[in-house]
Structures are given as C-alpha cells and as structure tokens.
Scaffold this motif. Structure first.
Motif, PDB file in Angstrom:
ATOM      1  N   UNK A 197       0.811  -1.219   0.000  1.00 16.32           N
ATOM      2  CA  UNK A 197       0.000   0.000   0.000  1.00 16.32           C
ATOM      3  C   UNK A 197       0.845   1.270   0.000  1.00 16.32           C
ATOM      4  N   UNK A 198       2.133   1.151   0.317  1.00 18.09           N
ATOM      5  CA  UNK A 198       2.993   2.339   0.356  1.00 18.09           C
ATOM      6  C   UNK A 198       3.931   2.418  -0.856  1.00 18.09           C
ATOM      7  N   UNK A 199       3.818   1.465  -1.769  1.00 17.35           N
ATOM      8  CA  UNK A 199       4.807   1.401  -2.864  1.00 17.35           C
ATOM      9  C   UNK A 199       4.559   2.414  -3.971  1.00 17.35           C
ATOM     10  N   UNK A 200       5.648   2.856  -4.585  1.00 16.00           N
ATOM     11  CA  UNK A 200       5.579   3.607  -5.842  1.00 16.00           C
ATOM     12  C   UNK A 200       5.706   2.621  -6.999  1.00 16.00           C
ATOM     13  N   UNK A 201       5.704   3.146  -8.246  1.00 19.76           N
ATOM     14  CA  UNK A 201       5.687   2.260  -9.422  1.00 19.76           C
ATOM     15  C   UNK A 201       6.901   1.342  -9.501  1.00 19.76           C
ATOM     16  N   UNK A 202       8.088   1.875  -9.220  1.00 14.53           N
ATOM     17  CA  UNK A 202       9.288   1.044  -9.368  1.00 14.53           C
ATOM     18  C   UNK A 202       9.282  -0.105  -8.364  1.00 14.53           C
ATOM     19  N   UNK A 203       8.890   0.220  -7.136  1.00 12.30           N
ATOM     20  CA  UNK A 203       8.833  -0.832  -6.106  1.00 12.30           C
ATOM     21  C   UNK A 203       7.757  -1.862  -6.444  1.00 12.30           C
ATOM     22  N   UNK A 204       6.657  -1.361  -6.956  1.00 12.68           N
ATOM     23  CA  UNK A 204       5.547  -2.246  -7.311  1.00 12.68           C
ATOM     24  C   UNK A 204       5.984  -3.212  -8.422  1.00 12.68           C
ATOM     25  N   UNK A 205       6.646  -2.666  -9.425  1.00  5.56           N
ATOM     26  CA  UNK A 205       7.144  -3.488 -10.537  1.00  5.56           C
ATOM     27  C   UNK A 205       8.091  -4.579 -10.012  1.00  5.56           C
ATOM     28  N   UNK A 206       8.992  -4.176  -9.116  1.00  7.50           N
ATOM     29  CA  UNK A 206       9.976  -5.133  -8.582  1.00  7.50           C
ATOM     30  C   UNK A 206       9.287  -6.175  -7.703  1.00  7.50           C
ATOM     31  N   UNK A 207       8.316  -5.731  -6.901  1.00 11.78           N
ATOM     32  CA  UNK A 207       7.641  -6.657  -5.986  1.00 11.78           C
ATOM     33  C   UNK A 207       6.829  -7.689  -6.764  1.00 11.78           C
ATOM     34  N   UNK A 208       6.163  -7.248  -7.818  1.00  8.79           N
ATOM     35  CA  UNK A 208       5.360  -8.164  -8.634  1.00  8.79           C
ATOM     36  C   UNK A 208       6.281  -9.167  -9.344  1.00  8.79           C
ATOM     37  N   UNK A 209       7.419  -8.667  -9.838  1.00  9.44           N
ATOM     38  CA  UNK A 209       8.359  -9.543 -10.544  1.00  9.44           C
ATOM     39  C   UNK A 209       8.875 -10.670  -9.639  1.00  9.44           C
ATOM     40  N   UNK A 210       9.006 -10.374  -8.352  1.00 12.51           N
ATOM     41  CA  UNK A 210       9.554 -11.362  -7.398  1.00 12.51           C
ATOM     42  C   UNK A 210       8.472 -12.068  -6.594  1.00 12.51           C
TER      43      UNK A 210
END
Ligand code: URA
Length: 192
Positions: A5-18
């Motif tokens: 809920x606190x992520x920006x786009x780059x973090x979101x992209x990385x989190x989804x990838x992993x």
C-alpha cells in the motif's frame, strides 16, 4: 499488505516480478504488472496474462489484445494514451484457466495499489473475474452491463472479456453498447 500500500511504481514493478504469494508464480515466465499511462483517465482490467503476455511481459498482446485495441479505437482511445491496462492476476494461470479466488485475492493488493497510484476517472472490468475481484461480490456480466458500480468512489462498468467475444460473436454488439455507455459516462465525468 501495508508494504504494498505504500509502494511507488518502481517498487511495485519489482515486488510483482519477485512475488511468490500464490502458486501462479511457479509456472510463469514473468509477471505482467500492466501497461499504459500512469495518469490514465481510463483503467481497463482483464483477467490474467495468457501465453503471449507471459512471454512478452505486456497485457493483452495476443488475439484478445488485438480485439481490445479495436474496442479502444472504437471509442477514440489508444493503449497508453490516458489509458492503462491491467489484470486481476499478474501471472499466467497454467493453460489459461480462470484464476482461483485465492489467487485473485493474493494479487489484489497490487491492483489496489495500481488504482491508488493512477486514480482513474473510470474503471472498465473486462469479464467476470475482473468484476468480481474489484467489486468483491458475485457478478453476472450479462446482468451487470449498463450499470454504474462503484470501486472506492471510482465509477466502474462491467462488460464482456475480449476473449469471450472472440468465441461468442453475437455478444459483440452488446460490448459495443457497453463501450458507448462507457464513453458517455466518461464524457459526463469530464463535464463534456
Ligand atoms: N486476457 C486477459 O485477461 N489479460 C491479458 O493480459 C491477456 C488476455
């Protein structure tokens, strides 16, 4: 889910990838977050990546995607221009089966965060899994067409999934009506 809920786009992209929050991660080639304008007025939400999307990392690039692009063009929209396209689940369900409730639930925080970041004016749910995920209720697409639902203050419209329309040509006319309804709703929202 505080973390997401606190992520920006780059973090979101990385989190989804992993992400390994459900078993769809086991057979994916890659996770597919979404594509388009991060300040979009329009958000289209599908079901989940298919084989081509899993290969290329972009939603709706196969046959259903070609139809979605044509549907967008019919109401003067274009992928990436005030339009964002995402999915209820970010990893391909094996054999393109429908994602299970536990899988859409595990993935939902990502979609929620995408919606918070984009803040679209209108959401179009493409098919039953997308509609049920967003509305947290059982949805019959046929009975939900032409109605305005609400996702946390954002108007939401339900229509058929393009892959269903490829198999069920007579319902294309209904999807066209739904697109006209969506366009009219957006014009009202934009004060046009
Ligand atoms: N079907 C979907 O629901 N999403 C895609 O990205 C591709 C096909």
């Amino acid at each position: 889910m505080q973390r997401i809920a606190a992520m920006g786009w780059d973090e979101l992209q990385a989190a989804v990838a992993d992400c390994r929050d459900c078993r769809l991660c086991e057979q994916r080639k890659q996770a597919v977050l979404g594509v388009g304008d991060v300040e979009a007025d329009w958000l289209f939400v599908g079901e989940g990546p298919g084989a081509e999307e899993d290969e290329r990392g972009e939603p709706f690039v196969g046959q259903a995607g070609k139809l979605l692009d044509a549907m967008l063009a019919a109401i003067d929209l274009q992928r990436g221009r005030k339009v964002y396209i995402g999915n209820a689940v970010k990893c391909r369900p094996p054999g393109n089966r429908t994602p299970e409730a536990a899988e859409t639930a595990a993935c939902f925080p990502y979609l929620q965060r995408q919606i918070e970041l984009i803040r679209p004016k209108l959401i179009v749910a493409l098919g039953k899994p997308a509609a049920e995920t967003l509305l947290d209720a059982e949805v019959k697409v046929g009975a939900s067409r032409g109605r305005l639902f609400d996702y946390r203050g954002i108007p939401l419209i339900v229509t058929y999934h393009p892959a269903y329309l490829l198999r069920t040509l007579p319902d294309k006319a209904k999807a066209w009506e739904d697109l006209c309804f969506a366009r009219a709703t957006m014009n009202k929202l934009a004060g046009a």
